[in-house]
Every structure is written in structure tokens, then in C-alpha cells.
Design an enzyme around this catalytic site. Sequence first.
Site, PDB file in Angstrom:
ATOM      1  N   GLU A 132     -20.344  -8.354 -15.766  1.00  6.22           N
ATOM      2  CA  GLU A 132     -19.257  -7.346 -16.327  1.00  6.22           C
ATOM      3  C   GLU A 132     -20.010  -6.187 -17.042  1.00  6.22           C
ATOM      4  O   GLU A 132     -19.524  -4.860 -16.965  1.00  6.22           O
ATOM      5  CB  GLU A 132     -18.197  -7.766 -17.382  1.00  6.22           C
ATOM      6  CG  GLU A 132     -17.281  -8.867 -16.834  1.00  6.22           C
ATOM      7  CD  GLU A 132     -16.396  -8.188 -15.888  1.00  6.22           C
ATOM      8  OE1 GLU A 132     -16.670  -7.835 -14.723  1.00  6.22           O
ATOM      9  OE2 GLU A 132     -15.278  -7.748 -16.202  1.00  6.22           O
ATOM     10  N   THR A 185     -12.895   1.035 -15.088  1.00  8.13           N
ATOM     11  CA  THR A 185     -12.827   0.559 -16.324  1.00  8.13           C
ATOM     12  C   THR A 185     -13.689   1.191 -17.230  1.00  8.13           C
ATOM     13  O   THR A 185     -13.544   1.272 -18.627  1.00  8.13           O
ATOM     14  CB  THR A 185     -13.275  -0.909 -16.236  1.00  8.13           C
ATOM     15  OG1 THR A 185     -12.401  -1.527 -15.563  1.00  8.13           O
ATOM     16  CG2 THR A 185     -13.433  -1.670 -17.504  1.00  8.13           C
TER      17      THR A 185
HETATM   18  N1  HSE Z   1     -10.645  -5.864 -21.711  1.00  9.23           N
HETATM   19  C1  HSE Z   1     -11.103  -5.057 -20.962  1.00  9.23           C
HETATM   20  C2  HSE Z   1     -10.521  -3.531 -20.987  1.00  9.23           C
HETATM   21  C3  HSE Z   1     -10.731  -5.556 -19.446  1.00  9.23           C
HETATM   22  O1  HSE Z   1      -9.455  -3.459 -21.235  1.00  9.23           O
HETATM   23  O2  HSE Z   1     -11.403  -2.520 -20.878  1.00  9.23           O
HETATM   24  C4  HSE Z   1     -11.114  -4.930 -18.220  1.00  9.23           C
HETATM   25  O3  HSE Z   1     -10.362  -5.136 -17.232  1.00  9.23           O
END
Ligand code: HSE
Length: 311
Positions: A132, A185
Site C-alpha cells: 500500500e 487513492t
Molecule cells: N483509508 C484509505 C483512504 C483507504 O481512505 O485513503 C484507501 O482505499
Amino acid sequence: MKKSIKVFAPATVANVVCGYDVLGFAVNQPGDEVIMSLTDGKGITISKITGDDGKLPLNPTKNTVSASVQHYLNHIGKPDLGVEIELHKKMPIGSGLGSSSASTVAGLFAINTLMGNLLTNKELVPFAMKGEELACGYGHADNVAPALMGGFVLIRSYQPLDIISLPFPEEMHAAIVYPEVDVPTKDARQMIRSKVLLKDAVTQWGNVAGLVSGLFMKDYDLIGRSMTDILVEPTRSILIPDFYKLRTIAMKAGAVGFGISGSGPSVFALTKDADTANKITEKLKQHLKNISINSLSFVSEVNKRGPIILD
Ligand code: HSE
């Protein structure tokens, strides 16, 4: 020892509205598949990626699957092991459904199985967080932990990592709709204010505690009224076409609560049963069609298993 394996890992709904970076659950579909083989060569190669429209890197140091598998191999003292990876994307990239997480988790589960299950799925979480970090600049765990462990999870702390599996009403379903607009993201994280007012923090942690209590007590009213996000949603919702109209439609059709899945643009509703979830996805898709936006939809109960071996 088995030399080749095919694994499926599930998509996830991270944040669950009020729990930015700390709450997430896995769903049965969609998800990604990885075929992994041990070779006589040295190091990791990615031989094939399908379903990504050429968007993902084949370079093993840049791909989240191979990079996290490399961290795992370093950890177990086999950094040069020959590994060949095929990645089959079965879900949209940049959708807010934990796409990179599903691929990374499938890869880690595959290598750990091939190595004779040296670690538990929970112990694989830090390696998946490395994936990630590569994908979006920060190693959050609210996608990878539920994808690996199944169920509904709380990341109580990142340092040290403290992950708790939460109970949930068995019959609860998620209605998920992905409007086909791209929201990476990384960008969706950069938009968020890094400082919050104490009074807003009070509201937010009240809701997180309320949602967790609602899950324990199987109290849908409490779950629903806790699914409120005053910190992140007001900013991110701008990227989602007709977000507030979609919410009204879902709530009128019987949703317990509604919000952005992960960093969006997917949205989701929690419901008390599959029929209501199906009704909601149909209505949301119809609304998006009316405003000329294609969408995909998924209905699922909470996935309890995490990754599975297909072959
Ligand atoms: N918690 C993360 C965000 C999840 O909201 O950026 C990304 O899918």
C-alpha cells in the site's frame, strides 16, 4: 512442497464512513487472482498481468505484489528465491475497493502457502502494508487487514500495529456501486486536511465508537446513525458524481447507512438483507445512467474467509 498455486483475494470497503484508516471489511466479490510458481531461477519475475489495461508495472520492484513478496522473502531469509507471478485483475483499479490490496494480499497468501504457512494471515499484514505504501505513499492497513483476515476489522493502533476482528450482524449486506470515474487513492489522500478541530474530532470518535458498539450489539439504528463522517467525506464527495443524491436514493430504499468506499469513487450502503442491497444497487445504477455515467455494482455479505486457494 507444492510448486505452483492459484489464489483469490477479496475486495474491501475501507474507512466504513467514520473510521478513516482504522475500519474496514472484506466482501465476497469482486477480487483479484494471482498464480504463483516457484522456479529454478533467481529472484521474482512478473510474467503476465491481465485486466489492468496496461496500467500496472511489470517491473518487480515497482509492482505492489512482487515488492511485498520480496519483503516477505527477505524476512524469511530467502531473498533470492525464484518466483514467477501472474496477476489477473478482476476488479477496477482506482475504484476505492482495495484493488492494489486484493492483488498484494493474493500474492502474499500465495507465497506464504508455498513456503508452508510460516506466518499467520494476521502476521502478513505488515508485508501487505508495504504494498500500500508503494501504491499510494502511505502504508495504511484498513484494506489489507480485512482482505487477509476476512471479516470486519479495527486498526486500533499503527505503532505498534494492533488489529482487532470485530463481530457483525450475520445477515448484514453491502451494496456497492462503482461509478466509472477515476479517483487515484494518492490524490484522494492528498486532498484531506491534515489538521482537525477538537470539536470535530469529538464528533468523529463518538461515531467510530458508536459504529463499533452497534456492530457488537447488532443494533442497526446505532450502526446507521454512526455512519457519519465530518472530516473526510465533505472533501472527497466532490469527486463523486451526485454523491448526496446517491445517498438520498440509498437511504430512501432502506439502507442502514451510506458512504464512500475507501477513497472512492465507489459508494456503498449497508443493509439488513440481500434484497434491499440489490434494490439499492439497481436504483443507484439507474440514477448514474440518467446522468450518463456507467457503473458496476456488487452485492455481498461480509466475507469471513479472506484469501482462498483456487488451484
Ligand atoms: N483509508 C484509505 C483512504 C483507504 O481512505 O485513503 C484507501 O482505499
